[in-house]
Every structure is written in C-alpha cells, then in structure tokens.
Motif scaffolding. Sequence first.
Motif, mmCIF file in Angstrom:
data_model
loop_
_atom_site.group_PDB
_atom_site.id
_atom_site.type_symbol
_atom_site.label_atom_id
_atom_site.label_comp_id
_atom_site.label_asym_id
_atom_site.label_seq_id
_atom_site.Cartn_x
_atom_site.Cartn_y
_atom_site.Cartn_z
ATOM 1 N N ALA A 77 0.827 -1.210 0.000
ATOM 2 C CA ALA A 77 0.000 0.000 0.000
ATOM 3 C C ALA A 77 0.864 1.264 0.000
ATOM 4 C CB ALA A 77 -0.936 -0.001 1.215
ATOM 5 N N LEU A 78 1.918 1.271 0.802
ATOM 6 C CA LEU A 78 2.796 2.439 0.841
ATOM 7 C C LEU A 78 3.588 2.597 -0.448
ATOM 8 C CD1 LEU A 78 3.986 2.352 4.542
ATOM 9 C CD2 LEU A 78 2.382 3.933 3.490
ATOM 10 N N ALA A 79 4.007 1.494 -1.045
ATOM 11 C CA ALA A 79 4.693 1.570 -2.343
ATOM 12 C C ALA A 79 3.747 2.154 -3.388
ATOM 13 C CB ALA A 79 5.191 0.196 -2.771
ATOM 14 N N GLY A 80 2.506 1.704 -3.369
ATOM 15 C CA GLY A 80 1.513 2.223 -4.311
ATOM 16 C C GLY A 80 1.203 3.690 -4.103
ATOM 17 N N GLN A 81 1.319 4.146 -2.887
ATOM 18 C CA GLN A 81 1.062 5.559 -2.574
ATOM 19 C C GLN A 81 2.248 6.443 -2.927
ATOM 20 O OE1 GLN A 81 -1.666 7.062 -1.439
ATOM 21 N NE2 GLN A 81 -0.761 9.054 -1.069
ATOM 22 N N PHE A 82 3.456 6.000 -2.591
ATOM 23 C CA PHE A 82 4.615 6.885 -2.694
ATOM 24 C C PHE A 82 5.412 6.758 -3.984
ATOM 25 C CE2 PHE A 82 3.721 7.120 1.801
ATOM 26 C CZ PHE A 82 3.869 8.481 2.028
ATOM 27 N N LEU A 83 5.395 5.612 -4.626
ATOM 28 C CA LEU A 83 6.173 5.462 -5.855
ATOM 29 C C LEU A 83 5.694 6.403 -6.960
ATOM 30 C CD1 LEU A 83 8.609 3.969 -6.916
ATOM 31 C CD2 LEU A 83 7.108 2.128 -7.646
ATOM 32 N N PRO A 84 4.390 6.516 -7.227
ATOM 33 C CA PRO A 84 3.952 7.476 -8.255
ATOM 34 C C PRO A 84 4.314 8.927 -7.902
ATOM 35 C CG PRO A 84 2.189 5.941 -7.762
ATOM 36 C CD PRO A 84 3.270 5.707 -6.741
ATOM 37 N N LYS A 85 4.206 9.280 -6.637
ATOM 38 C CA LYS A 85 4.558 10.648 -6.217
ATOM 39 C C LYS A 85 6.048 10.912 -6.401
ATOM 40 C CE LYS A 85 0.919 11.281 -2.792
ATOM 41 N NZ LYS A 85 0.606 11.505 -1.393
ATOM 42 N N ALA A 86 6.862 9.916 -6.077
ATOM 43 C CA ALA A 86 8.309 10.075 -6.232
ATOM 44 C C ALA A 86 8.677 10.196 -7.704
ATOM 45 C CB ALA A 86 9.039 8.901 -5.591
ATOM 46 N N VAL A 97 12.218 15.558 -2.523
ATOM 47 C CA VAL A 97 11.436 14.328 -2.658
ATOM 48 C C VAL A 97 12.193 13.110 -2.127
ATOM 49 C CG1 VAL A 97 10.011 15.139 -4.577
ATOM 50 C CG2 VAL A 97 12.195 14.019 -5.047
ATOM 51 N N TRP A 98 13.282 13.339 -1.408
ATOM 52 C CA TRP A 98 14.072 12.215 -0.903
ATOM 53 C C TRP A 98 13.256 11.317 0.013
ATOM 54 C CZ3 TRP A 98 14.650 11.423 4.233
ATOM 55 C CH2 TRP A 98 14.431 12.516 5.080
ATOM 56 N N HIS A 99 12.373 11.907 0.812
ATOM 57 C CA HIS A 99 11.574 11.099 1.736
ATOM 58 C C HIS A 99 10.568 10.228 0.972
ATOM 59 C CE1 HIS A 99 9.582 14.942 1.119
ATOM 60 N NE2 HIS A 99 8.446 14.340 1.385
ATOM 61 N N LEU A 100 10.056 10.743 -0.158
ATOM 62 C CA LEU A 100 9.159 9.931 -0.980
ATOM 63 C C LEU A 100 9.898 8.728 -1.559
ATOM 64 C CD1 LEU A 100 7.347 12.759 -2.989
ATOM 65 C CD2 LEU A 100 6.564 11.618 -0.915
ATOM 66 N N TRP A 101 11.099 8.980 -2.082
ATOM 67 C CA TRP A 101 11.911 7.897 -2.627
ATOM 68 C C TRP A 101 12.305 6.902 -1.541
ATOM 69 C CZ3 TRP A 101 12.089 6.294 -7.317
ATOM 70 C CH2 TRP A 101 11.898 7.191 -8.371
ATOM 71 N N THR A 102 12.626 7.398 -0.356
ATOM 72 C CA THR A 102 13.022 6.519 0.747
ATOM 73 C C THR A 102 11.899 5.554 1.096
ATOM 74 O OG1 THR A 102 14.490 8.222 1.614
ATOM 75 C CG2 THR A 102 13.856 6.454 3.126
ATOM 76 N N ILE A 103 10.688 6.092 1.256
ATOM 77 C CA ILE A 103 9.551 5.237 1.608
ATOM 78 C C ILE A 103 9.213 4.295 0.461
ATOM 79 C CG2 ILE A 103 7.094 5.204 2.188
ATOM 80 C CD1 ILE A 103 7.572 7.882 3.650
ATOM 81 N N ALA A 104 9.221 4.804 -0.772
ATOM 82 C CA ALA A 104 8.878 3.973 -1.928
ATOM 83 C C ALA A 104 9.853 2.805 -2.073
ATOM 84 C CB ALA A 104 8.857 4.824 -3.197
ATOM 85 N N ILE A 105 11.141 3.103 -2.041
ATOM 86 C CA ILE A 105 12.153 2.054 -2.225
ATOM 87 C C ILE A 105 12.126 1.064 -1.055
ATOM 88 C CG2 ILE A 105 14.641 1.614 -2.314
ATOM 89 C CD1 ILE A 105 14.816 4.258 -3.963
ATOM 90 N N ALA A 106 12.033 1.580 0.168
ATOM 91 C CA ALA A 106 11.990 0.690 1.338
ATOM 92 C C ALA A 106 10.755 -0.204 1.290
ATOM 93 C CB ALA A 106 12.016 1.510 2.626
ATOM 94 N N SER A 107 9.624 0.343 0.873
ATOM 95 C CA SER A 107 8.384 -0.436 0.817
ATOM 96 C C SER A 107 8.468 -1.533 -0.231
ATOM 97 C CB SER A 107 7.195 0.490 0.526
ATOM 98 O OG SER A 107 7.024 1.416 1.575
ATOM 99 N N VAL A 108 8.986 -1.205 -1.405
ATOM 100 C CA VAL A 108 9.149 -2.218 -2.454
ATOM 101 C C VAL A 108 10.122 -3.296 -1.977
ATOM 102 C CG1 VAL A 108 10.070 -2.627 -4.776
ATOM 103 C CG2 VAL A 108 8.530 -0.693 -4.369
ATOM 104 N N PHE A 109 11.213 -2.884 -1.359
ATOM 105 C CA PHE A 109 12.213 -3.839 -0.874
ATOM 106 C C PHE A 109 11.616 -4.778 0.178
ATOM 107 C CE2 PHE A 109 15.774 -5.155 1.828
ATOM 108 C CZ PHE A 109 16.583 -5.744 0.867
ATOM 109 N N VAL A 110 10.878 -4.224 1.137
ATOM 110 C CA VAL A 110 10.269 -5.049 2.191
ATOM 111 C C VAL A 110 9.250 -6.008 1.580
ATOM 112 C CG1 VAL A 110 8.734 -4.970 4.203
ATOM 113 C CG2 VAL A 110 10.724 -3.474 4.089
ATOM 114 N N PHE A 111 8.438 -5.512 0.661
ATOM 115 C CA PHE A 111 7.445 -6.376 0.007
ATOM 116 C C PHE A 111 8.119 -7.535 -0.719
ATOM 117 C CE2 PHE A 111 4.747 -7.540 -3.610
ATOM 118 C CZ PHE A 111 3.608 -7.930 -2.932
#
Length: 132
Positions: A77-86, A97-111
């Motif tokens: 869900a977080l990857a879906g929210q933050f990856l398009p914004k990043a 936008v570093w925080h957007l990339w951080t959450i997007a990449i971390a979320s994809v990695f964890v998933f």
Amino acid sequence: IFLRNNTGVTRILNALVLVYGVLLIVLGAYGYLFTPSKSIVSLLAGGGAGLLTLFFLWFTGKNPRVGRIGNAVVALALAGQFLPKALKGPKEPGDHVWHLWTIAIASVFVFLALGAGHMMAMREKKGGIRAA
C-alpha cells in the motif's frame, strides 16, 4: 523479542521489518517537525503505518502467516502511494522528494523480501532448501 528464538531468514526478515517500522515512524515525525508545512497527516500516517508494521511484526510471533501478510499489505500500500509521487518529482522547484523515494524504495524492498521469504518457506515445506 522479535529477533530471539529465530534463525536464518526469519531473523533477517524480522530485523528488516523492525527497521522498516521505525523508519516509517521517524519519517512521519520528520514530516511534521522539520518541514515548512508541519504536516499532521505525515505524522498520523507515518506513525500509524509504522505502528501497524510493528504490530504485525509482534503478531508474527503468534501467527506468522497473518503477521507476514499484514506487513506485506502495508508495504504494498505504501509503495503504491509513494512510488507514483516520487516518480512525478517535486511539485515546485526546490521541493525535496528524498523522503518519498526513501519510503517507496523501502516499501518495495520489504514487500519483495517478504515474498522471497514466503517462497523459501514453501520450498522448505516441500522438502527443498532450509529457509529458517
């Protein structure tokens, strides 16, 4: 408690999810405390997602399937929210936008890590390699 009595992949996944949950809480607090907008939404969403992640990590000890699926859903869900914004980039010149990339990449990695852990566990169950 999350890292004790586990070995191998399980211990690594638990540590990864623990760091991920803390990261979400810290970035939620950052969005509120250190940005010009003082975003209460960042605090509530980041803190809530982080606490939910830590809850599911705790629940993994009681019911591993539910805990892992819960964490995978939060990460997806977080990857879906933050990856398009990043990918859109900054709204205005000078925005960060570093925080957007951080959450997007971390979320994809964890998933992906949780998915790989699941596949390894299923292979072990069928008599293949030992996962944890």
